[in-house]
Motif scaffolding. Structure first.
Motif, mmCIF file in Angstrom:
data_model
loop_
_atom_site.group_PDB
_atom_site.id
_atom_site.type_symbol
_atom_site.label_atom_id
_atom_site.label_comp_id
_atom_site.label_asym_id
_atom_site.label_seq_id
_atom_site.Cartn_x
_atom_site.Cartn_y
_atom_site.Cartn_z
ATOM 1 N N GLY A 176 -4.449 1.371 1.975
ATOM 2 C CA GLY A 176 -4.886 1.871 0.671
ATOM 3 C C GLY A 176 -4.201 1.022 -0.384
ATOM 4 O O GLY A 176 -4.365 -0.199 -0.416
ATOM 5 N N VAL A 181 -11.418 7.262 5.709
ATOM 6 C CA VAL A 181 -12.079 8.012 4.641
ATOM 7 C C VAL A 181 -12.870 7.011 3.810
ATOM 8 O O VAL A 181 -12.308 5.983 3.383
ATOM 9 C CB VAL A 181 -11.038 8.744 3.754
ATOM 10 N N ARG A 220 8.389 14.345 -13.127
ATOM 11 C CA ARG A 220 8.605 13.023 -12.521
ATOM 12 C C ARG A 220 9.647 12.205 -13.274
ATOM 13 O O ARG A 220 9.929 11.077 -12.887
ATOM 14 C CB ARG A 220 7.287 12.242 -12.522
ATOM 15 N N VAL A 233 -5.739 0.797 8.377
ATOM 16 C CA VAL A 233 -6.370 0.889 7.056
ATOM 17 C C VAL A 233 -5.292 0.832 5.993
ATOM 18 O O VAL A 233 -4.286 1.540 6.086
ATOM 19 C CB VAL A 233 -7.110 2.231 6.841
ATOM 20 N N THR A 246 -4.700 5.041 -3.570
ATOM 21 C CA THR A 246 -6.151 5.053 -3.563
ATOM 22 C C THR A 246 -6.561 6.487 -3.188
ATOM 23 O O THR A 246 -5.752 7.258 -2.646
ATOM 24 C CB THR A 246 -6.723 4.106 -2.489
ATOM 25 N N GLU A 275 4.793 5.870 6.384
ATOM 26 C CA GLU A 275 4.283 5.405 7.667
ATOM 27 C C GLU A 275 4.885 4.015 7.905
ATOM 28 O O GLU A 275 4.933 3.188 6.994
ATOM 29 C CB GLU A 275 2.759 5.330 7.623
ATOM 30 N N GLY A 307 -0.960 0.810 -0.390
ATOM 31 C CA GLY A 307 0.334 0.434 0.195
ATOM 32 C C GLY A 307 1.517 1.131 -0.464
ATOM 33 O O GLY A 307 2.620 0.588 -0.489
ATOM 34 N N SER A 308 1.315 2.363 -0.944
ATOM 35 C CA SER A 308 2.403 3.033 -1.674
ATOM 36 C C SER A 308 3.154 4.047 -0.823
ATOM 37 O O SER A 308 4.021 4.757 -1.324
ATOM 38 C CB SER A 308 1.873 3.697 -2.954
ATOM 39 N N ASN A 309 2.808 4.122 0.478
ATOM 40 C CA ASN A 309 3.567 5.001 1.375
ATOM 41 C C ASN A 309 3.879 4.283 2.687
ATOM 42 O O ASN A 309 3.965 4.909 3.726
ATOM 43 C CB ASN A 309 2.768 6.284 1.647
ATOM 44 N N GLY A 338 0.467 14.892 -3.252
ATOM 45 C CA GLY A 338 0.551 15.948 -4.259
ATOM 46 C C GLY A 338 1.919 16.046 -4.880
ATOM 47 O O GLY A 338 2.814 15.238 -4.612
HETATM 48 P P1 FAD Z 1 -1.197 3.570 1.895
HETATM 49 O O1 FAD Z 1 0.250 3.661 1.584
HETATM 50 O O2 FAD Z 1 -1.844 2.254 1.822
HETATM 51 O O3 FAD Z 1 -1.453 4.220 3.331
HETATM 52 C C1 FAD Z 1 -0.865 5.462 3.682
HETATM 53 C C2 FAD Z 1 -1.568 6.005 4.929
HETATM 54 O O4 FAD Z 1 -2.917 6.316 4.597
HETATM 55 C C3 FAD Z 1 -1.649 5.001 6.075
HETATM 56 O O5 FAD Z 1 -1.643 5.736 7.271
HETATM 57 C C4 FAD Z 1 -3.015 4.373 5.887
HETATM 58 O O6 FAD Z 1 -3.532 3.829 7.093
HETATM 59 C C5 FAD Z 1 -3.801 5.593 5.450
HETATM 60 N N1 FAD Z 1 -5.000 5.281 4.671
HETATM 61 C C6 FAD Z 1 -5.109 4.573 3.535
HETATM 62 N N2 FAD Z 1 -6.385 4.544 3.114
HETATM 63 C C7 FAD Z 1 -7.101 5.251 4.021
HETATM 64 C C8 FAD Z 1 -8.471 5.590 4.163
HETATM 65 N N3 FAD Z 1 -9.400 5.183 3.289
HETATM 66 N N4 FAD Z 1 -8.843 6.337 5.236
HETATM 67 C C9 FAD Z 1 -7.941 6.757 6.148
HETATM 68 N N5 FAD Z 1 -6.627 6.462 6.073
HETATM 69 C C10 FAD Z 1 -6.216 5.727 5.010
HETATM 70 N N6 FAD Z 1 3.141 10.834 -2.850
HETATM 71 C C11 FAD Z 1 2.968 12.145 -3.103
HETATM 72 O O7 FAD Z 1 2.379 12.864 -2.274
HETATM 73 N N7 FAD Z 1 3.399 12.707 -4.262
HETATM 74 C C12 FAD Z 1 4.026 11.989 -5.210
HETATM 75 O O8 FAD Z 1 4.404 12.532 -6.234
HETATM 76 C C13 FAD Z 1 4.203 10.585 -4.979
HETATM 77 N N8 FAD Z 1 4.798 9.813 -5.900
HETATM 78 C C14 FAD Z 1 4.952 8.473 -5.664
HETATM 79 C C15 FAD Z 1 5.541 7.680 -6.659
HETATM 80 C C16 FAD Z 1 5.697 6.317 -6.451
HETATM 81 C C17 FAD Z 1 6.338 5.477 -7.525
HETATM 82 C C18 FAD Z 1 5.237 5.721 -5.240
HETATM 83 C C19 FAD Z 1 5.368 4.233 -5.016
HETATM 84 C C20 FAD Z 1 4.656 6.500 -4.261
HETATM 85 C C21 FAD Z 1 4.517 7.892 -4.470
HETATM 86 N N9 FAD Z 1 3.945 8.720 -3.497
HETATM 87 C C22 FAD Z 1 3.748 10.041 -3.762
HETATM 88 C C23 FAD Z 1 3.580 8.177 -2.163
HETATM 89 C C24 FAD Z 1 2.165 7.599 -2.044
HETATM 90 O O9 FAD Z 1 1.631 7.252 -3.319
HETATM 91 C C25 FAD Z 1 1.219 8.578 -1.335
HETATM 92 O O10 FAD Z 1 1.634 8.857 -0.013
HETATM 93 C C26 FAD Z 1 -0.227 8.070 -1.280
HETATM 94 O O11 FAD Z 1 -1.033 9.078 -0.729
HETATM 95 C C27 FAD Z 1 -0.416 6.788 -0.455
HETATM 96 O O12 FAD Z 1 -1.711 6.281 -0.760
HETATM 97 P P2 FAD Z 1 -2.079 4.741 -0.580
HETATM 98 O O13 FAD Z 1 -3.494 4.556 -1.004
HETATM 99 O O14 FAD Z 1 -1.074 3.879 -1.233
HETATM 100 O O15 FAD Z 1 -2.000 4.624 0.996
#
Ligand code: FAD
Ligand code: EPU
Length: 275
Positions: free
Chosen positions: A43, A169, A195, A41, A115, A272, A45-47, A125
């Motif tokens: 989202g 989710v 930040r 899955v 997302t 990840e 793509g930020s982690n 968080g």
């Molecule tokens: P993705 O990176 O796309 O996926 C992350 C994981 O979630 C993967 O395992 C994916 O399979 C899973 N996933 C995605 N969508 C779903 C779904 N619908 N159901 C089940 N699993 C799913 N993180 C923090 O915690 N705190 C911060 O302050 C923070 N600051 C950031 C600042 C920047 C500039 C950046 C680039 C990133 C930051 N992050 C931060 C990291 C990131 O934003 C978080 O980890 C965020 O939760 C990832 O969400 P995503 O939608 O991009 O998920």
């Protein structure tokens, strides 16, 4: 539903990642169909650190009904519960809309480019609060069914959760507190301040989890690793726990840098890794 072959570098904030079959699902029926074969899955793509070779599994992205949201509150047992918020919705938009409506509870999530679903999965968080703190109920798709969970059932802890295997989710409801836009924005200003030292260049946020009682960024800094470079990937000069893409970095560059840091300091990856 849209199925297309894409380069995942266009779908990650780090700007890294090879080819995959992207299934953008718009309805629960689409989701059921997409989940018939091995999948991952995506989202925002930020982690993620995605391999240059891409991934062989289907990559499911939530679109359509999964991006709809309703922040209207309903009183229940002395608390206020939102309507359903799609897991494909962008968290930054939600945080701003909650502030506009004077709803408190999401301020600590300011600046996280996730997302809703990705934020729930990672329990995203800041020191001002995690998403799990504001959750009332989480809808998860797994084994062909949609099921509802209370947050206590999902094993939330620092930057982690225990969703059912293969769980996606699909939507959530938050528990928010009516306040005023002014009070909510004042709290958001504190989060924004925290930040300030983070880089604006392409990254995937903090690369490593903080060890208990310490900061990975501080440790990387005191070991003199800021500015360390592999190809076009570099340890940010602004914040030691950010690896930035200077332009055209490959997953191989980034992974080499991760390994060099870890050869000096034993840190746990927050990202990840795909592929
Ligand atoms: P993705 O990176 O796309 O996926 C992350 C994981 O979630 C993967 O395992 C994916 O399979 C899973 N996933 C995605 N969508 C779903 C779904 N619908 N159901 C089940 N699993 C799913 N993180 C923090 O915690 N705190 C911060 O302050 C923070 N600051 C950031 C600042 C920047 C500039 C950046 C680039 C990133 C930051 N992050 C931060 C990291 C990131 O934003 C978080 O980890 C965020 O939760 C990832 O969400 P995503 O939608 O991009 O998920
Ligand atoms: N520090 C340094 N040098 C650096 C970086 C930090 O000395 O290069 C010091 C700071 O001066 C401060 C301490 O280390 O005294 C902590 O730094 P900071 O306040 O930047 O917080 P952090 O622990 O590095 C955490 C989260 C961030 C979140 C911020 C704000 C983790 C791994 N990181 O960073 O989350 O945005 O707090 O609350 O938990 C993420 O998870 O991806 C992320 C960006």
């Amino acid at each position: 539903m849209r199925v297309e072959t894409v380069q995942l570098k266009g779908y990650t904030t780090l700007g890294v990642g090879g080819p995959a079959e992207l299934w953008t699902v718009e309805t629960p029926e689409d989701l059921k169909e997409a989940a018939q074969a091995p999948y991952r899955v995506l989202g925002n793509g930020s982690n993620l650190l995605v391999s240059d070779q891409g991934v062989p599994e289907r990559v499911i992205k939530l679109g359509g009904v999964f991006t709809a949201w309703d922040l209207n509150l309903t009183p229940r047992n002395g608390a206020y519960i939102t309507g359903w918020i799609g897991a494909g919705a962008m968290l930054p938009l939600l945080v701003q809309e909650a502030a506009r409506k004077g709803l408190s509870g999401l301020e600590g999530l300011l600046g996280i480019p996730a997302t809703v679903g990705g934020a729930v999965r990672m329990n995203a968080g800041t020191r001002y609060g995690e998403i799990a703190d504001a959750l009332e109920v989480v809808e998860v798709f797994h084994d062909g069914q949609l099921r509802h969970y209370r947050p206590e059932e999902l094993g939330f802890a620092y930057r982690t959760s225990h969703l059912p295997p293969g769980g996606i989710v699909t939507r959530v409801r938050f528990r928010l507190t009516p306040s005023t836009p002014k009070a909510v924005r004042e709290k958001m200003a504190l989060v924004d301040q925290a930040r300030k030292g983070q880089p604006k260049k392409k990254s995937a946020g903090c690369a490593f989890k903080n060890p208990p009682g310490d900061s990975a960024g501080r440790l990387i800094d005191v070991h003199g690793l800021k500015g360390l470079r592999e190809g076009q990937a570099m340890v940010s000069l602004e914040h030691g726990n950010f690896i930035v893409n200077l332009g055209g970095a490959t997953a191989r560059d980034v992974w080499r840098l991760v390994q060099r840091i870890r050869s000096v300091i034993p840190l746990e990856l927050e990202w990840e890794v795909w592929g």
